[in-house]
Scaffold this active site. Structure first.
Site, mmCIF file in Angstrom:
data_model
loop_
_atom_site.group_PDB
_atom_site.id
_atom_site.type_symbol
_atom_site.label_atom_id
_atom_site.label_comp_id
_atom_site.label_asym_id
_atom_site.label_seq_id
_atom_site.Cartn_x
_atom_site.Cartn_y
_atom_site.Cartn_z
ATOM 1 N N LYS A 59 0.977 -1.339 0.003
ATOM 2 C CA LYS A 59 -0.003 -0.004 -0.055
ATOM 3 C C LYS A 59 1.136 1.099 0.107
ATOM 4 C CE LYS A 59 -1.893 3.461 2.200
ATOM 5 N NZ LYS A 59 -1.303 4.181 1.239
ATOM 6 N N CYS A 104 14.158 10.364 7.572
ATOM 7 C CA CYS A 104 13.680 10.142 8.782
ATOM 8 C C CYS A 104 15.260 10.177 9.272
ATOM 9 C CB CYS A 104 13.270 8.511 8.711
ATOM 10 S SG CYS A 104 14.071 7.371 8.756
ATOM 11 N N GLU A 162 8.760 16.709 14.980
ATOM 12 C CA GLU A 162 9.385 16.512 14.457
ATOM 13 C C GLU A 162 9.208 17.600 12.961
ATOM 14 O OE1 GLU A 162 8.227 12.817 11.337
ATOM 15 O OE2 GLU A 162 10.524 12.991 10.618
HETATM 16 P P1 NAD Z 1 2.234 9.293 6.905
HETATM 17 O O1 NAD Z 1 2.231 8.537 8.790
HETATM 18 O O2 NAD Z 1 1.563 10.395 6.976
HETATM 19 O O3 NAD Z 1 1.886 8.167 6.386
HETATM 20 C C1 NAD Z 1 2.394 6.825 5.635
HETATM 21 C C2 NAD Z 1 1.222 5.756 5.022
HETATM 22 O O4 NAD Z 1 0.412 5.804 6.315
HETATM 23 C C3 NAD Z 1 0.652 6.316 3.834
HETATM 24 O O5 NAD Z 1 0.752 4.908 3.392
HETATM 25 C C4 NAD Z 1 -0.723 6.648 4.350
HETATM 26 O O6 NAD Z 1 -1.000 6.478 3.561
HETATM 27 C C5 NAD Z 1 -0.954 6.313 5.078
HETATM 28 N N1 NAD Z 1 -2.189 6.486 6.931
HETATM 29 C C6 NAD Z 1 -1.975 7.965 6.673
HETATM 30 N N2 NAD Z 1 -2.840 8.153 7.414
HETATM 31 C C7 NAD Z 1 -3.100 7.300 8.181
HETATM 32 C C8 NAD Z 1 -4.260 7.342 9.688
HETATM 33 N N3 NAD Z 1 -5.088 8.271 9.489
HETATM 34 N N4 NAD Z 1 -4.503 5.525 9.715
HETATM 35 C C9 NAD Z 1 -3.529 5.314 8.976
HETATM 36 N N5 NAD Z 1 -3.273 5.077 7.868
HETATM 37 C C10 NAD Z 1 -2.793 6.079 7.272
HETATM 38 O O7 NAD Z 1 3.501 9.288 6.770
HETATM 39 P P2 NAD Z 1 4.062 10.482 5.709
HETATM 40 O O8 NAD Z 1 4.079 11.369 5.571
HETATM 41 O O9 NAD Z 1 3.819 9.427 4.276
HETATM 42 O O10 NAD Z 1 5.730 10.543 5.212
HETATM 43 C C11 NAD Z 1 6.640 10.855 6.691
HETATM 44 C C12 NAD Z 1 6.915 10.632 7.692
HETATM 45 O O11 NAD Z 1 7.454 8.829 7.901
HETATM 46 C C13 NAD Z 1 7.734 11.524 8.810
HETATM 47 O O12 NAD Z 1 7.143 11.670 9.729
HETATM 48 C C14 NAD Z 1 9.451 9.922 8.406
HETATM 49 O O13 NAD Z 1 10.228 10.560 9.801
HETATM 50 C C15 NAD Z 1 8.524 9.333 9.362
HETATM 51 N N6 NAD Z 1 9.642 8.298 8.056
HETATM 52 C C16 NAD Z 1 9.652 7.560 8.655
HETATM 53 C C17 NAD Z 1 10.916 6.363 8.718
HETATM 54 C C18 NAD Z 1 11.782 5.582 9.441
HETATM 55 O O14 NAD Z 1 12.050 4.378 9.162
HETATM 56 N N7 NAD Z 1 11.228 5.276 10.908
HETATM 57 C C19 NAD Z 1 11.098 5.871 7.129
HETATM 58 C C20 NAD Z 1 10.937 7.077 6.156
HETATM 59 C C21 NAD Z 1 9.645 7.896 7.054
#
Ligand code: NAD
Length: 491
Positions: A180, A288, A382
């Site tokens: 997804k 991240c 963040e």
């Molecule tokens: P996000 O949490 O908004 O989205 C991630 C996924 O979750 C997407 O596929 C999205 O469709 C889904 N999603 C969003 N809201 C949701 C909800 N309420 N319920 C269920 N699913 C939901 O993250 P983003 O903005 O796409 O990515 C950036 C974030 O990811 C930053 O916080 C970054 O630090 C983190 N990140 C972490 C790592 C790590 O290894 N720890 C790596 C890459 C990115």
């Protein structure tokens, strides 16, 4: 900012059972090119019934794929790795198109995907079972079995690499997957699926269901899905971890980050200033592993002065791409404004940046902010943009204590010439990945990637050796073929 409509890409479709298919979604989201602020496609917000269909395809493929010997399964990833390299121009262009990364960053992302495949190709060697004669004529052995149908939910910041954190290892280990992707960057995943098919992956082993919250909830609740990996913000990582585990699935959920770089006065000034700036500004600060807090210890102004010069020489649109959306630009700029109001000193200000010819793009210039205190929101939360805050500390102990108070724990680094100081930070930083004189301490394969605290929920890591336990179930087998083995408590 008004969006310019284009039809550069057709509507995104789900990929199920080896073909791109229609969906039951009644809602779509526009997909943007962040450098131009233009609409380039539409992505469906898939329904639970679409997830059902993908699970059925994955279940149908599972017996054949899981019973294919691992040495044959990994042949797909040898070929896929070569295809990633052969198609790097096009794959990098897609990343730039949907995420905004500059070309060199997009290429580095695709090459990292190739490295992830390289590791998956070594899995037959790494997962070779254990066997021992535990008493006369009695043998114990351990073998790894795939978990079954699994799901991988990914964020916007690495449209090619993060899906490939999970696809090669999970699939080479015999699982069938539902990916997804982030609804903000759905283009790259379709090409990944096509290249995997070209590499010989049987239909149904990888399926893609596009969507947002509702689609993720359907994945968390689906009884046919055994395990879920998630990468994204801490807020959503907690939701997915809770919901998935309450449905008795194994879940590994990686969350957000606030990474501290501790800069000692003895650090090499040129290397340190260029590494610190590269860490905070690479991929527009949307990694991240990006550093977002610099703990400047003692007299370190000579290093900060160099950073200011480097940052001032960077040209958004050339050296640094846009952030992902208009909302992200607004959020990042609001953090800077609030810090300024609280008394922080803006050394270089990236607010309100416009790139000539791309006036609708979501650009934020690299920003350095001094005199930040640990209690400010910009020091704690963040920001996920090209912004570095500088907090002054009298010694390394004070610097580490600020890092330890962060709820996150992805990465921390120290820049110093002293082995003793380096060792102190390595031992005491409350983070899963720690660097010495390295701005972005990502462990490369075969080492595993994963943070601590609010940066990761669940046991194990997402890449490298640490992922094997997550993607497999171990079976412990005890055999006796020697009838004269004697009688004992385990006969
Ligand atoms: P996000 O949490 O908004 O989205 C991630 C996924 O979750 C997407 O596929 C999205 O469709 C889904 N999603 C969003 N809201 C949701 C909800 N309420 N319920 C269920 N699913 C939901 O993250 P983003 O903005 O796409 O990515 C950036 C974030 O990811 C930053 O916080 C970054 O630090 C983190 N990140 C972490 C790592 C790590 O290894 N720890 C790596 C890459 C990115």
């Amino acid at each position: 900012m008004s969006a310019i409509e284009t039809t550069r890409y057709p509507d995104i479709r789900n990929y199920i059972g080896g073909t791109f298919v229609e969906h039951d979604a009644d809602r779509y989201l526009d997909v943007f090119n962040p450098a131009e602020g233009s609409v380039i496609s539409r992505v469906p917000l898939s329904a639970a019934s679409d997830v059902d269909r993908a699970v059925a395809a994955a279940k149908a493929a599972f017996p054949g794929w899981s019973q294919t010997p691992i040495k044959e399964r990994v042949q797909v990833f040898y070929r896929f790795k070569a295809l990633l390299e052969q198609n790097i121009d096009e794959l990098a262009r897609l990343v730039t198109e949907e995420n905004g990364k500059i070309d060199s960053e997009a290429r580095a992302e695709v090459l990292k995907s190739a490295e992830l495949c390289e590791f998956a190709c070594s899995l037959p060697q790494i997962t070779a079972g254990e066997v021992l004669e535990v008493s006369r004529g009695v043998e114990c052995r351990v073998e790894h079995f795939p978990v079954g149908v699994v799901a991988s939910i990914t964020p916007f910041n690495f449209p090619n690499m993060v899906p490939n954190w999970t696809i090669p290892n999970a699939i080479a280990l015999g699982n069938c997957m539902i990916l997804k992707p982030s609804e903000l960057v759905p283009l790259s995943s379709g090409r990944i699926a096509e290249l995997l098919r070209e590499a010989g992956l049987p239909d149904g082993v990888l399926n893609i269901v596009h969507g947002g919250q509702e689609t993720v909830e359907a994945i968390c609740d689906h009884p046919g899905i055994e395990g879920i990996s998630f990468v994204g913000s801490t807020k959503v990582a907690k939701i997915v971890y809770r919901r998935g585990t309450s449905n008795f699935k194994r879940v590994l959920a990686l969350g957000g980050a606030k990474n501290h770089l501790i800069v000692m006065p003895d650090a090499d000034p040129d290397m340190t200033s260029s590494n610190v700036v590269a860490s905070m500004s690479g991929c527009a600060g949307q990694r991240c592993m990006a550093a977002s807090v610099m703990m400047a210890v003692g007299k370190s102004d000579h290093i900060i002065d160099r950073m200011v010069n480097i940052v001032k020489s960077m040209v958004p649109g050339t050296h640094i791409g846009p952030v992902i959306s208009a909302a992200a630009k607004e959020r990042i700029e609001a953090y800077i404004t609030e810090a300024e109001k609280m008394g922080a000193k803006i050394l270089v200000d990236g607010r309100g940046y416009k790139v000539k010819g791309k006036e609708n793009g979501y650009f934020v210039g690299p920003t350095l902010i001094d005199n930040v205190t640990p209690d400010m929101r910009i020091a704690q939360e963040e920001v996920f943009g090209p912004v570095m805050v500088i907090i002054r500390a009298k010694d390394v102990a004070e610097a580490v204590s600020v890092q330890q108070k962060s709820p996150y724990g992805n990465a921390a680094s120290v820049f110093t010439e002293s082995g003793g100081v380096a060792r102190y930070v390595m031992e005491n930083a409350s983070a899963g990945m720690v660097g010495v004189n390295v701005g972005v301490p990502v462990p490369r394969e075969p080492f595993s990637f994963g943070g601590w605290n609010d940066s990761k929920f669940g046991v194990g890591d997402i890449t490298g050796r640490g992922s094997i336990e997550f993607w497999t179930k171990s079976k412990k087998m005890t055999t006796k073929w020697n009838k004269e083995a004697g009688v004992n408590w385990m006969s």
